[in-house]
Design an enzyme around this catalytic site. Structure first.
Site, PDB file in Angstrom:
ATOM      1  N   ASN A  87      83.276  59.168  49.787  1.00  0.00           N
ATOM      2  CA  ASN A  87      82.236  58.015  50.004  1.00  0.00           C
ATOM      3  C   ASN A  87      82.877  56.805  49.798  1.00  0.00           C
ATOM      4  OD1 ASN A  87      80.031  56.585  50.328  1.00  0.00           O
ATOM      5  ND2 ASN A  87      78.905  57.813  48.450  1.00  0.00           N
TER       6      ASN A  87
ATOM      7  N   ARG B 246      81.386  60.349  54.242  1.00  0.00           N
ATOM      8  CA  ARG B 246      79.865  59.990  54.428  1.00  0.00           C
ATOM      9  C   ARG B 246      79.993  58.606  55.112  1.00  0.00           C
ATOM     10  NH1 ARG B 246      76.554  56.308  50.403  1.00  0.00           N
ATOM     11  NH2 ARG B 246      74.858  56.294  51.486  1.00  0.00           N
TER      12      ARG B 246
ATOM     13  N   HIS C  60      69.674  57.895  54.027  1.00  0.00           N
ATOM     14  CA  HIS C  60      69.571  58.876  52.893  1.00  0.00           C
ATOM     15  C   HIS C  60      69.438  60.236  53.625  1.00  0.00           C
ATOM     16  CE1 HIS C  60      67.878  55.771  49.930  1.00  0.00           C
ATOM     17  NE2 HIS C  60      69.301  56.050  49.665  1.00  0.00           N
TER      18      HIS C  60
ATOM     19  N   ARG D 121      66.229  45.503  46.229  1.00  0.00           N
ATOM     20  CA  ARG D 121      65.725  45.369  47.582  1.00  0.00           C
ATOM     21  C   ARG D 121      64.302  45.160  47.674  1.00  0.00           C
ATOM     22  NH1 ARG D 121      68.959  50.177  49.644  1.00  0.00           N
ATOM     23  NH2 ARG D 121      70.945  49.423  50.028  1.00  0.00           N
TER      24      ARG D 121
ATOM     25  N   GLU E 101      74.277  65.557  47.758  1.00  0.00           N
ATOM     26  CA  GLU E 101      74.615  65.235  49.127  1.00  0.00           C
ATOM     27  C   GLU E 101      76.077  65.462  49.275  1.00  0.00           C
ATOM     28  OE1 GLU E 101      73.218  61.139  47.693  1.00  0.00           O
ATOM     29  OE2 GLU E 101      72.843  60.787  49.723  1.00  0.00           O
TER      30      GLU E 101
END
Ligand code: AMP
Length: 403
Positions: A7, A89, A178, A239, A384
């Site tokens: 990743n 990823r 996601h 965010r 993940e």
């Protein structure tokens, strides 16, 4: 087969080596501060953690990862040849990639072309793919996209009501993120419900530093809270989540800043951090709220309220869901966040068992709704990397079979 999952970010490269015969994690770590001062690489295996000097660039980072994995003293494999494939990823697959894909030069080019939509991530993925190809030219590589699970969304869910010609020209639409996590917990949910995944109707809440909520119909994503970029949706660590676009113009003029500067601010300085003024970390904000810090409490209230609204919206989208799933750092660990999000939802058939919600062993699947609840509520730890490794294995197996 052993699969290396990576990743890559602009200055980091997280990795895991998994033995797929028994879903076992052999080693994991992170190359941090790539190209910056004092880079390091961490290496966790067999309950130990070691730290080594890091890398100047992504190519060196991959070499360092391989070095620690095959190290004579502490390595978990004897040689690179034991690695059957690499899974990457990829944050943005755009309109091009609807599923995990075997990487070749054309795929790398396409991922690079999508950089405009994920400028912090896709260029780093490309660097890492090219570095792996150089260092391990014969090992197949697979790209697993954060967006691909959401490619099943219908037009009415992914379109913004802008001029259609602009959507056609610029591919401006909702892509979500996601996806690997939402897909993983959907599959796990199917197992606990004893159903085929195609029979699952649920709302999955991935709540971490970045958060997104997804409506799942017949095992597929039919709507999700993130948009063209991960800025849209619920309130997150840094965010803002959903905002009237006019706020951007308003802040630009009042703060005398460019659009880029204000977007950077909405991505990095808002959310829990911006409201609380303390931290983007949910734990730290919760601790301050417990000490009666009003802004910290307000930040938690905003986050919970925004998630609750998406749950209500997706209940309508799905005409009722059988289950709600919480996952991600906050979703898995904060009983207070879950309780706050789900309070006063009895009308929708959602009743939490407060005791169960608070007291269960972390790191396992847990049913936390009351028997009275029409909708089952689960905490399901996400994985993940395992999902990515499974996709990679599947593609590489098919590749071998077709040879
Ligand atoms: P993630 O991005 O999935 O790693 O999640 C990171 C977020 O999870 C941060 O806001 C953490 O504060 C939060 N988190 C992790 N552990 C806990 C915990 N035990 N209680 C509350 N929040 C937690």
């Amino acid at each position: 087969m052993k699969i290396l999952v990576v990743n890559a970010g602009s200055s980091s490269l997280k990795y895991q080596l998994l033995d797929m015969e028994n879903d076992k994690l052999l080693a994991k770590g992170n190359c941090e501060k790539i190209g910056l001062a004092d880079p390091i690489i961490s290496y966790k295996h067999d309950g130990k953690e070691e730290i080594f000097e890091g890398a100047k660039n992504h190519e060196e980072a991959i070499k360092k990862v391989l070095d620690v994995l095959v190290d004579k003293k502490n390595g978990v494999i004897k040689s690179f040849d034991e690695i059957g494939a690499i899974g990457h990823r990829v944050v943005m697959g755009g309109w091009i990639f609807k599923e995990s894909t075997l990487i070749d030069d054309k795929v790398i080019e396409q991922i690079d072309r999508l950089s405009e939509m994920a400028p912090l991530h896709n260029p780093a993925h490309v660097l890492c793919m090219r570095a792996c190809k150089k260092v391990m030219p014969n090992i197949p590589q697979v790209a697993v996209f954060d967006t691909s699970f959401h490619s099943s969304m219908p037009e009415k869910a992914y379109m913004y009501a802008i001029k259609y010609e602009d959507y056609e020209k610029f591919h401006v639409r909702r892509y979500g993120a996601h996806g690997t996590s939402h897909r993983f917990v959907t599959q796990e949910l199917a197992k606990v419900l004893g159903k085929d995944v195609s029979e699952v109707n649920a709302i999955t809440c991935h709540l971490g530093n970045g958060s997104s909520i997804t409506a799942i119909k017949n095992g597929k994503s039919v709507d999700t809270s993130m948009g063209l970029t991960p800025l849209q949706g619920v309130v997150m660590g840094t965010r803002s989540g959903d905002i009237d676009p006019t706020v951007v113009q308003f802040l630009c003029s009042h703060k005398n800043q460019s659009v880029d500067q204000v977007l950077n601010y909405l991505n990095k300085e808002c959310g829990l951090l911006g409201i609380s003024g303390i931290s983007s970390d949910h734990r730290e904000v919760s601790q301050s709220a417990k000490k009666s810090n009003k802004r910290a409490q307000l930040a938690l209230d905003l986050l919970a309220y925004s998630v609750k609204k998406y749950i209500g919206m997706y209940m309508a989208v799905l005409n009722g869901a059988e289950a709600i799933v919480f996952t991600g750092g906050i979703g898995e660990n904060s009983y207070e966040a879950r309780e706050q999000i789900l309070q006063d939802l009895e009308y929708l058939g959602i009743v939490l068992d407060k005791d169960k919600n608070k007291n269960f062993k972390r790191g396992q699947i847990e049913l936390i709704s009351s028997p009275k609840s029409k909708v089952k509520v689960y905490v399901i730890p996400t994985n993940e990397e395992l999902m990515m490794a499974k996709d990679t294995l599947e593609i590489v197996k098919n590749l071998k079979n077709s040879k």
